[in-house]
Scaffold this motif. Structure first.
Motif, mmCIF file in Angstrom:
data_model
loop_
_atom_site.group_PDB
_atom_site.id
_atom_site.type_symbol
_atom_site.label_atom_id
_atom_site.label_comp_id
_atom_site.label_asym_id
_atom_site.label_seq_id
_atom_site.Cartn_x
_atom_site.Cartn_y
_atom_site.Cartn_z
ATOM 1 N N VAL A 232 -11.706 -6.178 0.568
ATOM 2 C CA VAL A 232 -10.333 -6.678 0.677
ATOM 3 C C VAL A 232 -9.425 -5.589 1.257
ATOM 4 O O VAL A 232 -8.468 -5.867 1.980
ATOM 5 N N SER B 112 6.065 7.900 -5.516
ATOM 6 C CA SER B 112 7.386 7.513 -5.058
ATOM 7 C C SER B 112 8.452 8.405 -5.695
ATOM 8 O O SER B 112 9.323 8.935 -5.009
ATOM 9 N N ILE C 249 7.503 14.713 3.676
ATOM 10 C CA ILE C 249 7.838 13.500 4.430
ATOM 11 C C ILE C 249 9.331 13.477 4.752
ATOM 12 O O ILE C 249 9.734 13.193 5.882
ATOM 13 N N LEU D 109 -4.034 -2.450 8.775
ATOM 14 C CA LEU D 109 -2.626 -2.836 8.974
ATOM 15 C C LEU D 109 -1.693 -1.664 8.694
ATOM 16 O O LEU D 109 -0.724 -1.450 9.423
ATOM 17 N N VAL D 110 -2.010 -0.900 7.641
ATOM 18 C CA VAL D 110 -1.169 0.260 7.317
ATOM 19 C C VAL D 110 -1.209 1.266 8.469
ATOM 20 O O VAL D 110 -0.178 1.767 8.911
ATOM 21 N N TYR E 245 -2.484 6.332 -2.850
ATOM 22 C CA TYR E 245 -1.955 5.244 -3.677
ATOM 23 C C TYR E 245 -2.975 4.108 -3.791
ATOM 24 O O TYR E 245 -3.253 3.604 -4.881
ATOM 25 N N VAL E 246 -3.549 3.740 -2.638
ATOM 26 C CA VAL E 246 -4.516 2.647 -2.621
ATOM 27 C C VAL E 246 -5.755 3.015 -3.434
ATOM 28 O O VAL E 246 -6.275 2.207 -4.211
ATOM 29 N N ALA F 47 0.827 -1.201 0.000
ATOM 30 C CA ALA F 47 0.000 0.000 0.000
ATOM 31 C C ALA F 47 0.863 1.254 0.000
ATOM 32 O O ALA F 47 0.355 2.360 -0.020
ATOM 33 N N LEU F 48 2.184 1.068 0.084
ATOM 34 C CA LEU F 48 3.091 2.203 -0.056
ATOM 35 C C LEU F 48 4.021 1.916 -1.221
ATOM 36 O O LEU F 48 4.631 0.854 -1.266
ATOM 37 N N ILE G 22 5.024 13.057 10.069
ATOM 38 C CA ILE G 22 5.390 11.857 9.295
ATOM 39 C C ILE G 22 4.169 10.962 9.141
ATOM 40 O O ILE G 22 3.812 10.544 8.043
ATOM 41 N N VAL H 199 -6.263 -4.252 4.960
ATOM 42 C CA VAL H 199 -5.023 -3.617 4.495
ATOM 43 C C VAL H 199 -4.885 -2.234 5.116
ATOM 44 O O VAL H 199 -3.840 -1.876 5.664
ATOM 45 N N VAL I 202 2.414 10.220 5.568
ATOM 46 C CA VAL I 202 2.516 8.855 5.039
ATOM 47 C C VAL I 202 1.125 8.247 4.877
ATOM 48 O O VAL I 202 0.821 7.595 3.878
ATOM 49 N N VAL J 32 9.002 12.085 -4.397
ATOM 50 C CA VAL J 32 9.870 12.364 -3.250
ATOM 51 C C VAL J 32 11.197 12.930 -3.735
ATOM 52 O O VAL J 32 11.682 13.947 -3.236
ATOM 53 N N ILE J 33 11.788 12.275 -4.748
ATOM 54 C CA ILE J 33 13.081 12.699 -5.273
ATOM 55 C C ILE J 33 12.928 13.983 -6.083
ATOM 56 O O ILE J 33 13.658 14.956 -5.892
ATOM 57 N N THR K 44 -0.495 9.718 1.792
ATOM 58 C CA THR K 44 0.133 9.195 0.578
ATOM 59 C C THR K 44 -0.335 7.772 0.299
ATOM 60 O O THR K 44 -0.701 7.432 -0.822
ATOM 61 N N SER K 45 -0.319 6.967 1.358
ATOM 62 C CA SER K 45 -0.724 5.573 1.191
ATOM 63 C C SER K 45 -2.191 5.477 0.772
ATOM 64 O O SER K 45 -2.548 4.689 -0.106
#
Lengths: 303, 310
Positions: free
Chosen positions: B11, B248, B266, B18-19, B289-290, A145-146, B278, B15, B282, B251-252, B285-286
């Motif tokens: 589902v 991802s 972050i 847990l994240v 993404y999901v 998820a990340l 943080i 997840v 995070v 970030v850079i 972001t997560s």
């Protein structure tokens, strides 16, 4: 390739691994020849060997100590400093050579961490199945998820910056990939005859996983790991670039690039050469990994 | 379709939980006192025992860990991300501003990736094994081998410093977005072009292509109307996945071009030990993404109904 070789290739690639038999030598020879015919792969292997040599013999090859102040600050490219000097007057060339040690170590150690942990999770999930599989795969899903680099950043956030922690972070962030690959391969061979035979003979689960399942799914793991070394070097140097990894005065390529960035206009060599070092090492690994994948792919031997 | 979406969301529930748990754990992995670490990072050593005690109480860190955990989850689910130590401001507002910037950059990056990747892939597929095909292969190889930060610096050096065509630092106008977008999109451009090529070559081998050719339709029309139409589907899926992955790369890219955004937020928050920031950044972001990946799954199932019954 003659027809009989194709037949042998087709047979041996589906047969279980048995060391020391002539068949295996035949398969090895085919893989080796396919690999050697691939110009990109051979070039990659040569460049990678060169970097490995540099890493091993850095103290002999480097004209200066990578930490010594050997000249004036930000001195341009010259015969005595072929990649110039950095802000403190250290020789960039010597630092790039020593940087090979760090980056290759980051690549290898983080891949070893990831492949070990990921394969254990994957083979356990795939072999036992059922509820254990469900729980393990939900954890893997949560890690997915990340996106890659962010997962590594989360690990750094928890354990703090530093080079060793970077290896851990990059290793952990690759666990889901290995776990999924190994679980998938394990599911596909869990019920083949030689596994059933080993079970019937009373082999313990651990023994069956270690002696019968893992050796037979090694091909894709090796290919993924090879390509992953390149990726690990990229992510590792990115973390150091962000200030999360190697700390000054370590000659780490990502950190050196970051140090050179403010002086890009006046001293371009400070950031450019270390970055090129990362690029050349990663490109070599990717070329070699692709060649290895093509050589190990049973379908490609038919061409 | 509704059942499929419901099933996909079901589902995701474990997840997401847990994240959240993992993000909660960030603060408690290291031995030692997170409050002292945070104050050392954010307020540079001017900590008094009173300030430590005050922060500990206001963050609820003096409560048992399971109480803290439940509070964290409940507040996160309500959308309350707490207060940043460094900025002394709600994490929500900091993250919202940053997320908008990152979204803008990701969109621009995706646009750059498609702009380079699609034409390159089509040309490579139509002229298989020509020099154009080799060029496309080279772009893909460079994309996966170049460190993003180095690519960004080379672009700054060449385009901004030597040629002075574009600014290196992102200002208010769109011109400042060009170099970051190109940097961020380059990796995806390579991947998209490889897939577009493979997909087009496969489509060109179908029987209906031969039929169309036999009827005397020109090669160009066959490629555009018959082959391309069927080559799109896998490209769309992968482009969608790449869009999620842009978070991802951001970030850079944000750090190289000193852009404000989730990624650079972050990174700074980690260097400052600003744990609430943080965790909030995070988590957002997560979640983004999901949600993007869920959206792609649903879109794919809608385009190709076979997926729903698999």
């Amino acid at each position: 390739m003659p027809d009989f070789e194709k037949t042998i290739a087709a047979r041996t690639l589906t047969a279980p691994r048995r060391s020391g038999t002539p068949r295996l030598r035949g398969r090895g020879a085919i893989i080796w020849r396919t690999f050697l015919r691939n110009k990109g792969a051979v070039t990659g292997a040569v460049v990678l060997l060169a970097w490995a040599g540099v890493a091993l013999f850095a103290p002999r090859l480097a004209p200066y100590n990578p930490l010594d102040l050997t000249g004036i600050s930000r001195q341009g490219v010259s015969p005595s400093h072929i990649m110039g000097t950095d802000l403190l007057g250290r020789d960039v060339f010597s630092r790039v050579l020593f940087g090979a040690r760090i980056s290759l170590a980051v690549g290898l150690i983080s891949v070893a961490t990831g492949v070990t942990a990921g394969s254990i999770v994957g083979v356990v999930a795939g072999y036992y199945g059922g509820r254990l599989d469900g729980v393990l795969m939900r954890i893997i899903d949560a890690m997915l998820a990340l996106p890659g680099l962010l997962l590594a950043l989360v690990v750094i956030a928890a354990v703090g910056p530093g080079l060793v922690n970077v290896m851990l972070a990059v290793g952990v962030s690759s666990i889901p990939m290995y776990a999924r690959l190994v679980r998938g391969s394990c599911l596909s061979i869990r019920n083949v005859e030689y596994v059933q035979a080993a079970q019937a003979m009373g082999g313990s689960d651990g023994r069956i996983m270690a002696r019968h399942i893992i050796p037979n799914i090694l091909g894709p793991i090796v290919v993924l790991s090879t390509l992953q070394v390149g990726n690990a070097i990229l992510v590792g140097s990115s973390l150091s670039y962000l200030g999360m990894g190697a700390q000054p005065p370590t000659p780490e390529w990502g950190l050196m690039t970051s140090d050179g960035q403010p002086y890009l206009a006046s001293a371009w060599w400070m950031a450019t050469f270390p970055g090129f070092a990362i690029f050349s090492a990663v490109m070599a690994i990717n070329l070699m990994g692709d060649g290895l994948r093509a050589a190990l792919d049973p379908r490609s031997t038919y061409r | 379709m509704v059942a499929y979406i419901g099933q996909r969301i079901a589902v995701l529930i474990p997840v997401v939980l847990l994240v959240c748990s993992a993000i909660f754990a960030i603060m408690h992995v290291l031995p030692g006192d997170p409050v002292q670490l945070m104050l050392a990072g954010a307020e540079a050593g001017v900590t008094t025992p009173e300030r430590i005690e005050q922060l500990r109480t206001s963050m609820g860190l003096n409560q048992p860990i399971y109480v803290q955990y439940v509070h964290f989850i409940v507040r996160a689910l309500q959308g309350d991300l707490g207060e940043s130590i460094r900025f002394q401001a709600p994490v929500n507002s900091l993250v919202d501003t940053a997320a908008l910037q990152t979204f803008q950059l990701s969109l621009a990056g995706m646009f750059a990736a498609l702009l380079i990747g699609i034409p390159l892939g089509i040309v490579a597929g139509l002229y298989e094994n020509s020099w154009l095909d080799s060029l496309a292969m080279l772009v893909a190889l460079l994309g996966v081998s170049m460190p993003l930060f180095w690519l960004g610096l080379l672009l700054i050096l060449l385009v901004a410093i030597h040629l002075q065509w574009l600014p290196a630092i992102s200002g208010v106008d769109l011109r400042g977005l060009v170099l970051p977008a190109f940097t961020l999109g380059f990796v995806s451009a390579g991947i998209i072009s490889r897939l577009m090529r493979a997909s087009l070559i496969e489509a060109l081998r179908n029987d209906y292509i031969r039929t169309a050719m036999a009827k005397g339709v020109s090669r160009r029309v066959v490629a555009a109307k018959h082959a391309l139409k069927n080559a799109w589907i896998p490209v769309i899926t992968v482009a969608g996945l790449q869009f999620g992955g842009m978070l991802s790369g951001a970030v850079i890219t944000e750090t190289v071009f000193s852009r404000p955004g989730l990624g650079s937020l972050i990174v700074k928050a980690i260097l400052w030990h600003d744990y609430p920031l943080i965790q909030g950044a995070v988590l957002v972001t997560s979640a983004a993404y999901v949600i993007v990946n869920l959206g792609i799954d649903v879109l794919y199932a809608w385009v190709d109904p076979r997926i729903r019954y698999a």
